[in-house]
Design a protein around this motif. Structure first.
Motif, PDB file in Angstrom:
ATOM      1  N   ASP A 140       1.156   8.391 -11.137  1.00  0.00           N
ATOM      2  CA  ASP A 140       1.918   8.951 -10.014  1.00  0.00           C
ATOM      3  C   ASP A 140       1.393   8.428  -8.677  1.00  0.00           C
ATOM      4  N   LEU A 141       0.068   8.304  -8.568  1.00  0.00           N
ATOM      5  CA  LEU A 141      -0.523   7.805  -7.319  1.00  0.00           C
ATOM      6  C   LEU A 141      -0.125   6.354  -7.062  1.00  0.00           C
ATOM      7  N   LEU A 142      -0.106   5.548  -8.123  1.00  0.00           N
ATOM      8  CA  LEU A 142       0.313   4.146  -7.978  1.00  0.00           C
ATOM      9  C   LEU A 142       1.780   4.071  -7.553  1.00  0.00           C
ATOM     10  N   ARG A 143       2.623   4.902  -8.213  1.00  0.00           N
ATOM     11  CA  ARG A 143       4.058   4.896  -7.864  1.00  0.00           C
ATOM     12  C   ARG A 143       4.285   5.354  -6.430  1.00  0.00           C
ATOM     13  N   ALA A 144       3.528   6.373  -6.001  1.00  0.00           N
ATOM     14  CA  ALA A 144       3.667   6.877  -4.623  1.00  0.00           C
ATOM     15  C   ALA A 144       3.241   5.823  -3.611  1.00  0.00           C
ATOM     16  N   GLU A 145       2.183   5.074  -3.950  1.00  0.00           N
ATOM     17  CA  GLU A 145       1.703   4.023  -3.043  1.00  0.00           C
ATOM     18  C   GLU A 145       2.750   2.918  -2.909  1.00  0.00           C
ATOM     19  N   ILE A 146       3.395   2.564  -4.024  1.00  0.00           N
ATOM     20  CA  ILE A 146       4.462   1.549  -3.995  1.00  0.00           C
ATOM     21  C   ILE A 146       5.611   2.043  -3.106  1.00  0.00           C
ATOM     22  N   LYS A 147       5.998   3.311  -3.311  1.00  0.00           N
ATOM     23  CA  LYS A 147       7.118   3.898  -2.574  1.00  0.00           C
ATOM     24  C   LYS A 147       6.840   3.972  -1.082  1.00  0.00           C
ATOM     25  N   SER A 148       5.547   4.100  -0.709  1.00  0.00           N
ATOM     26  CA  SER A 148       5.184   4.226   0.709  1.00  0.00           C
ATOM     27  C   SER A 148       5.471   2.957   1.498  1.00  0.00           C
ATOM     28  N   GLY A 149       5.600   1.829   0.775  1.00  0.00           N
ATOM     29  CA  GLY A 149       5.881   0.562   1.455  1.00  0.00           C
ATOM     30  C   GLY A 149       4.677  -0.039   2.141  1.00  0.00           C
ATOM     31  N   SER A 150       3.483   0.497   1.873  1.00  0.00           N
ATOM     32  CA  SER A 150       2.268  -0.034   2.493  1.00  0.00           C
ATOM     33  C   SER A 150       1.958  -1.418   1.929  1.00  0.00           C
ATOM     34  N   GLU A 151       1.059  -2.106   2.606  1.00  0.00           N
ATOM     35  CA  GLU A 151       0.643  -3.435   2.152  1.00  0.00           C
ATOM     36  C   GLU A 151       0.030  -3.340   0.741  1.00  0.00           C
ATOM     37  N   ASN A 152      -0.768  -2.314   0.558  1.00  0.00           N
ATOM     38  CA  ASN A 152      -1.389  -2.056  -0.735  1.00  0.00           C
ATOM     39  C   ASN A 152      -0.324  -1.813  -1.812  1.00  0.00           C
ATOM     40  N   GLY A 153       0.702  -1.017  -1.437  1.00  0.00           N
ATOM     41  CA  GLY A 153       1.799  -0.693  -2.358  1.00  0.00           C
ATOM     42  C   GLY A 153       2.575  -1.930  -2.770  1.00  0.00           C
ATOM     43  N   THR A 154       2.819  -2.820  -1.824  1.00  0.00           N
ATOM     44  CA  THR A 154       3.536  -4.069  -2.115  1.00  0.00           C
ATOM     45  C   THR A 154       2.730  -4.933  -3.079  1.00  0.00           C
ATOM     46  N   MET A 155       1.404  -4.964  -2.865  1.00  0.00           N
ATOM     47  CA  MET A 155       0.527  -5.736  -3.743  1.00  0.00           C
ATOM     48  C   MET A 155       0.570  -5.181  -5.170  1.00  0.00           C
ATOM     49  N   ILE A 156       0.534  -3.851  -5.275  1.00  0.00           N
ATOM     50  CA  ILE A 156       0.584  -3.199  -6.593  1.00  0.00           C
ATOM     51  C   ILE A 156       1.912  -3.516  -7.279  1.00  0.00           C
ATOM     52  N   GLN A 157       2.998  -3.399  -6.524  1.00  0.00           N
ATOM     53  CA  GLN A 157       4.331  -3.654  -7.072  1.00  0.00           C
ATOM     54  C   GLN A 157       4.453  -5.090  -7.590  1.00  0.00           C
ATOM     55  N   ASN A 158       3.936  -6.029  -6.819  1.00  0.00           N
ATOM     56  CA  ASN A 158       4.005  -7.443  -7.218  1.00  0.00           C
ATOM     57  C   ASN A 158       3.205  -7.693  -8.494  1.00  0.00           C
ATOM     58  N   MET A 159       2.053  -7.052  -8.600  1.00  0.00           N
ATOM     59  CA  MET A 159       1.222  -7.225  -9.796  1.00  0.00           C
ATOM     60  C   MET A 159       1.937  -6.702 -11.038  1.00  0.00           C
ATOM     61  N   ILE A 160       2.556  -5.523 -10.876  1.00  0.00           N
ATOM     62  CA  ILE A 160       3.272  -4.917 -12.004  1.00  0.00           C
ATOM     63  C   ILE A 160       4.457  -5.794 -12.406  1.00  0.00           C
ATOM     64  N   LYS A 161       5.177  -6.301 -11.397  1.00  0.00           N
ATOM     65  CA  LYS A 161       6.331  -7.190 -11.665  1.00  0.00           C
ATOM     66  C   LYS A 161       5.907  -8.428 -12.434  1.00  0.00           C
ATOM     67  N   GLU A 162       4.736  -8.941 -12.101  1.00  0.00           N
ATOM     68  CA  GLU A 162       4.237 -10.163 -12.753  1.00  0.00           C
ATOM     69  C   GLU A 162       3.554  -9.875 -14.088  1.00  0.00           C
ATOM     70  N   GLY A 163       3.554  -8.590 -14.481  1.00  0.00           N
ATOM     71  CA  GLY A 163       2.952  -8.221 -15.759  1.00  0.00           C
ATOM     72  C   GLY A 163       1.438  -8.200 -15.732  1.00  0.00           C
ATOM     73  N   LYS A 164       0.877  -8.179 -14.520  1.00  0.00           N
ATOM     74  CA  LYS A 164      -0.594  -8.147 -14.403  1.00  0.00           C
ATOM     75  C   LYS A 164      -1.079  -6.698 -14.416  1.00  0.00           C
TER      76      LYS A 164
END
Length: 214
Positions: free
Chosen positions: A50-74
């Protein structure tokens, strides 16, 4: 042992906290029981996912990095998840926390203790057979695309391979409280309550029962 943890990776805080790790396979009923523990025992429930999803939703730089990693299967690095947990603990006024679904593996566990200086009071382990978890996941209707038999079995395999070493590590330290999670929800919570009730309260309850019978 409960120790101080670093704020933002440098300054130490003296906040003392009690942490319980909640582990169990997909469909073991962790979420339901965490809600009961929060209601009855006043813990704050923190879910790493939930914390990871909330960080992605926040649109922060950290959230964008997390989202990109998940998209790339990392796999999101342990430190990223730990920092989110650390921040949530620091910013919350409570001093008792359930950390649900983390650590997922030995590397998570070691990193959490190294970064935060916190060891869990104990690990609440919801033990449930693969057959029962499979049945529950197939029956529940949450619209999850990953609740098909093939994916469920893959998730269970990953859980077994990665989480069991964590459970074994804490079991060797006498810190695992195993709950038979295959039973009905109410019965499972009775077992959970016994784990969270302080020994002094149990003695009081027994004393009252004795007087009543007398």
């Amino acid at each position: 042992m409960i120790g101080p943890f670093e704020a933002n990776g440098s300054a130490h805080t003296t906040k003392k906290v009690s942490v319980v790790f909640v582990l169990g396979g997909p469909g073991s009923g962790k979420g339901t029981q965490c809600a009961n523990i929060v209601e009855h025992f006043g813990y704050t429930h923190l879910s790493a996912g939930d914390l990871l999803r909330a960080e992605i939703k926040s649109g922060s730089e950290n959230g964008t990095m997390i989202q990109n990693m998940i998209k790339e299967g990392k796999i999101v690095p342990s430190e990223v998840t730990i920092k989110l947990l650390q921040r949530a603990i620091e910013e919350n006024g409570n001093d008792k926390f359930l950390i649900d679904g983390f650590p997922r593996n030995e590397e998570n566990r070691a990193a959490f203790e190294a970064v935060t200086g916190i060891e869990p009071e104990f690990v609440l382990f919801f033990d449930c057979s693969e057959e029962e978890m499979e049945r529950r996941l197939l029956c529940r209707n949450q619209g999850r695309e990953d609740d098909n038999i093939e994916t469920i079995r893959k998730r269970f395999k990953v859980y077994m391979e990665s989480s069991l070493p964590v459970i074994e590590y804490y079991n060797a330290k006498g810190k695992v409280k195993k709950i038979d999670a295959a039973r009905p929800v109410g019965e499972v919570f009775e077992a959970v309550k016994a784990v969270f009730t302080p020994p002094s309260d149990k003695v009081k309850a027994a004393s009252w029962s004795f007087k009543w019978n007398d």
